[in-house]
Scaffold this motif. Structure first.
Motif: not given
Length: 334
Positions: A1-10, A16-21, A58-61, A97-99
């Motif tokens: 599935m597609r999801a937008f994650i926080v890779k690091r705080y700031g 970041h758009l990524t593919e996740l299970p 804890k990133p990524p999330f 995680g609704t994005f």
């Protein structure tokens, strides 16, 4: 599935758009295919790291708190919902995680979507609706003919809170810009103050309840001074209190931090014979169910400013951060 994650705080970080299970479903959870996701300032604050002391993700999330969608799987101990149900939710803390295109949600955090709303309208409701409900009903115990001051009436929480307070028979004052005065009056506000040219402290007094949403310390002090003896101010922006820290089970040293942070506001409130409380709203499906009843009865109506496509989540968050929204901003996921 597609999801937008926080890779690091700031504050300058992008999602970041990524593919996740696809998420796994536990025994008391359901899998929801997300159709829409509300965008809240909280999402930006989480990304910035402003709450990492209390909510140490804890990133990524995956970011995002609000959703409306359709159940595609149910855990073996789920009793309230079935596959195909249209639902909405402000998902629980540590389960955000609704994005994303799918999310696994505890059934206690869900409610059936109001039948008279679109997915986008339903996705705009949960966080602001629960915030208003917990502030006005659960904590504030608002009653007929009480005087309630709701700051930022044209914002997401503000417009919902105005409608809810009026439903319970309160006299409602609010602040907004000149362009939105007539609009918030139509929502039910009895007295509207143009915050750009008027000082609300000179206009208001003897109020039972203030719903506070401005981070300026001077605004907080002014808001406490307009309360009647025994009145209460419920802050949605802090400072957090030891009562909040204890409620969510924070360790002793963080409770001490909150005691220091909130000492000034509590002392000022005590001198004025008023109460200062901090609300960090929680997920609560049963309260969402009560909100659904009010929406289906046309007592409360959702207010949407703008709908962004899924790919433009970062643009949507920037728009919310501008503070110029009129109602809620929503992401169309499906």
């Amino acid at each position: 599935m597609r999801a937008f994650i926080v890779k690091r705080y700031g504050k300058k970080e992008k999602l970041h758009l990524t593919e996740l299970p696809e998420p796994n479903v536990k025994e008391n959870e359901v899998l929801v295919q997300i159709h829409s996701a509300g965008v809240n300032l909280l999402d930006s604050l989480i990304r910035n790291g402003d709450f990492k002391l209390f909510l140490p993700y804890k990133p990524p999330f995956i970011n995002g708190h609000d959703l409306a969608g359709v159940i595609t799987k149910v855990g073996p101990k789920v009793g309230k919902f079935k596959i195909g149900d249209e639902v909405f939710s402000r998902v629980g803390d540590y389960r955000i995680g609704t994005f994303a295109e799918y999310i696994s949600v505890n059934e206690a955090d869900l409610a059936l979507k109001p039948k008279n709303l679109t997915m986008e309208e339903a996705g705009s409701i949960p966080l602001v609706g629960l915030t208003a409900w917990q502030a006005l009903v659960e904590i504030g115990n608002v009653k007929k003919d009480q005087k309630v001051f709701i700051q930022a009436g044209s914002g997401g929480v503000g417009n919902f809170a105005i409608q809810l307070a009026k439903h319970f028979g309160a006299y409602v004052a609010t602040t907004t810009s000149a362009a939105n005065i007539d609009w918030v009056k139509k929502l039910g506000a009895d007295l509207v103050i143009d915050y750009k040219v008027e000082d609300f402290e000179t206009k208001l007094g003897d109020y039972d309840l203030v719903i506070h949403s401005n981070r300026d310390t001077k605004i907080l002090e002014k808001s406490l001074r307009i309360l009647k003896p025994g009145g209460q101010l419920i802050s949605l922006v802090g400072p957090p209190t030891p009562e909040f820290a204890e409620k969510i089970g924070l360790p002793w040293y963080l409770r001490l931090v909150t005691k220091l942070l909130s000492s000034g506001a509590k002392k000022t409130a005590k001198k004025l014979n008023a109460r200062f409380l901090f609300l960090f709203m929680r997920a609560e499906g049963s309260q969402l169910g009560k909100i659904t009843q009010l929406i289906e009865a046309d007592i409360i109506k959702p207010v949407i400013d703008k709908v962004f496509p899924f790919e433009q989540i970062n643009e949507a968050m920037t728009y919310v951060e501008s503070g110029r929204t009129k109602g809620k901003v929503v992401i169309k996921v499906k």
